[in-house]
Write an enzyme that holds these catalytic residues in place. Structure first.
Site, short mmCIF file in Angstrom:
data_model
loop_
_atom_site.label_atom_id
_atom_site.label_comp_id
_atom_site.label_asym_id
_atom_site.label_seq_id
_atom_site.Cartn_x
_atom_site.Cartn_y
_atom_site.Cartn_z
N GLU A 1 0.82 -1.21 0.00
CA GLU A 1 0.00 0.00 0.00
C GLU A 1 0.86 1.26 0.00
O GLU A 1 0.86 2.04 0.96
CB GLU A 1 -0.92 0.00 1.23
CG GLU A 1 -1.91 -1.14 1.26
CD GLU A 1 -2.66 -1.25 2.56
OE1 GLU A 1 -3.66 -1.97 2.60
OE2 GLU A 1 -2.25 -0.60 3.56
N CYS B 1 0.22 33.45 11.52
CA CYS B 1 0.53 34.10 12.80
C CYS B 1 0.82 33.05 13.87
O CYS B 1 0.09 32.87 14.84
CB CYS B 1 -0.64 34.99 13.21
SG CYS B 1 -0.24 36.05 14.61
N GLU B 2 1.88 32.31 13.64
CA GLU B 2 2.44 31.29 14.53
C GLU B 2 3.90 31.13 14.09
O GLU B 2 4.29 31.62 13.04
CB GLU B 2 1.75 29.93 14.37
CG GLU B 2 0.27 29.91 14.63
CD GLU B 2 -0.08 29.66 16.07
OE1 GLU B 2 0.85 29.50 16.89
OE2 GLU B 2 -1.28 29.64 16.38
#
Length: 411
Positions: free
Chosen positions: A270, A339-340
């Protein structure tokens, strides 16, 4: 049997990518279908010695409907982890029996929907297994085993260890047998996935040994599913999973298992990231160059709302200035507009970056757009697919209308 790849070299180069930004704007995801096909065929060729082989694309890596349709036409099956991914797979044209649904911590109601769709199901919880056996004793399912193997490039993507929420511990096999006896439920296969970005093939071989040992106690199985987790290169000379060494060992051990088991069953892989990661380019424009006392920041018109992997997994993505490919190299910290703390690359050596330049972030085909959000009320970007030498818009850039679509105003 070896599969041939059509001799169509990808036309993706710096000038072409810049042209796409002029046509579609930035930020912009670009996927090269040629690379997707190449990776799919590489996977098929690596394990061509296995008689009954199925490759199921792990679509959580990138669920754009056009990519699903492209892989369906190549002959791939589909690995899904939510009922929504199942529905996308059906819409993309996959036959239900070529879709495997391997959920984690979902309700029995979601699993009932998967039964209604007629897809294959892997269960990884004793409680759900017992409920399923009571409702559907005649609907054969697979079992996801936790092999208690710590593997993966980051603790957050290691999912086969003893404290993982994924899978039923192989020490709980007696409990599985009790449930089967009590409900009459039939098991058609066993599944395992230990993590992502695995370069050491010993992890796969250790898991295979456990799966083979487990399967010997269950007659009439149809498949064994090894999951994936193959590491792809993220930088020049980066390590990656040696598929051919893995294939040499797995093929031999699988043939030995089938001989002892008394039946030639199917082997499933997979791959998700392996198939699509290297096909993707994320193109951003430089808004500002900002000098501080110790750092030169290149601030771009995107953020971890569009590509969270560097912040979430400490993942490395190569960054190139395709507007100034011959410029002198300097060190920059490439950051976003969220804004981080929002960093794509810390103290990277990049060709001189100027305001207005286009930066290309590579390996953006897997777990990039699919993990994006509207944080800070930012729009998610456009996606473009290069197919047969032409570029096609496969997802429009969001607008304010998209942000407001499901809002119900009460004031």
């Amino acid at each position: 049997m070896m599969y041939e790849l059509e001799n169509k070299n990808s036309s993706v180069d710096k000038e072409y990518l810049i042209g796409l930004t002029q046509k579609y704007g930035t930020p912009l995801y670009v996927y090269d279908s040629c690379k997707i096909k190449k990776q799919y065929i590489k996977m098929k060729n690596a394990f061509s010695g296995i008689k009954n082989l199925i490759i199921n694309y792990a679509c959580k890596a990138n669920t754009n409907l056009n990519i699903l349709k492209f892989l369906q036409k190549l002959g791939s099956g589909l690995d899904t982890v939510s009922i929504q991914e199942v529905e996308l797979g059906l819409k993309a044209g996959f036959h239900p029996k070529k879709i495997i649904f391997t959920p984690n911590c979902v309700s029995i109601q979601e699993i009932k929907k998967a039964v209604d769709f007629g897809v294959r199901i892997n269960l990884d919880n004793l409680s759900i297994l017992e409920k399923f056996g009571e409702f559907y004793p005649d609907y054969a399912v697979g079992i996801r085993i936790n092999p208690h193997i710590m593997a993966g490039g980051n603790s957050k993507i290691s999912v086969g260890h003893v404290d993982s929420k994924f899978g039923i511990s192989y020490y709980q096999i007696p409990h599985i047998k009790r449930i089967l006896k009590n409900t009459g439920l039939k098991i058609e296969g066993f599944h395992m996935h230990t993590g992502s970005d695995i370069s050491n093939i010993k992890s796969f071989l250790e898991g295979a040994k456990i799966l083979f040992q487990t399967a010997m106690d269950f007659p009439n199985l149809d498949y064994i599913d090894f999951g994936s987790g193959f590491k792809v290169p993220y930088k020049k000379n980066d390590i990656k999973t040696d598929l051919y060494s893995l294939s040499f060992s797995i093929t031999r051990k699988f043939e030995e298992f089938c001989k002892n088991y008394g039946n030639q069953i199917t082997l499933i892989f997979e791959p998700g990231k392996f198939i699509v990661s290297e096909s993707g380019y994320f193109l951003v424009s430089v808004n500002v160059i900002k000098h501080t006392t110790s750092t030169v920041f290149a601030g771009v018109d995107s953020g971890f709302n569009h590509l969270i992997r560097p912040m979430f997994y400490d993942a490395y993505h190569c960054i190139e200035n395709i507007s100034n490919p011959n410029g002198h190299f300097h060190f920059y910290t490439v950051v976003g507009y969220i804004c981080e703390s929002d960093t794509f690359g810390l103290n990277r050596k990049v060709q001189e970056i100027r305001e207005g330049d286009i930066l290309c972030i590579k390996n953006a085909g897997a777990y990039c757009f699919s993990m994006s959000s509207n944080y800070n009320s930012r729009y998610r970007p456009s996606e473009v697919m290069i197919f047969n030498g032409k570029d096609f818009l496969i997802r429009k850039r969001e607008t304010m209308q998209d942000l407001l679509r499901n809002i119900i105003e009460i004031l």
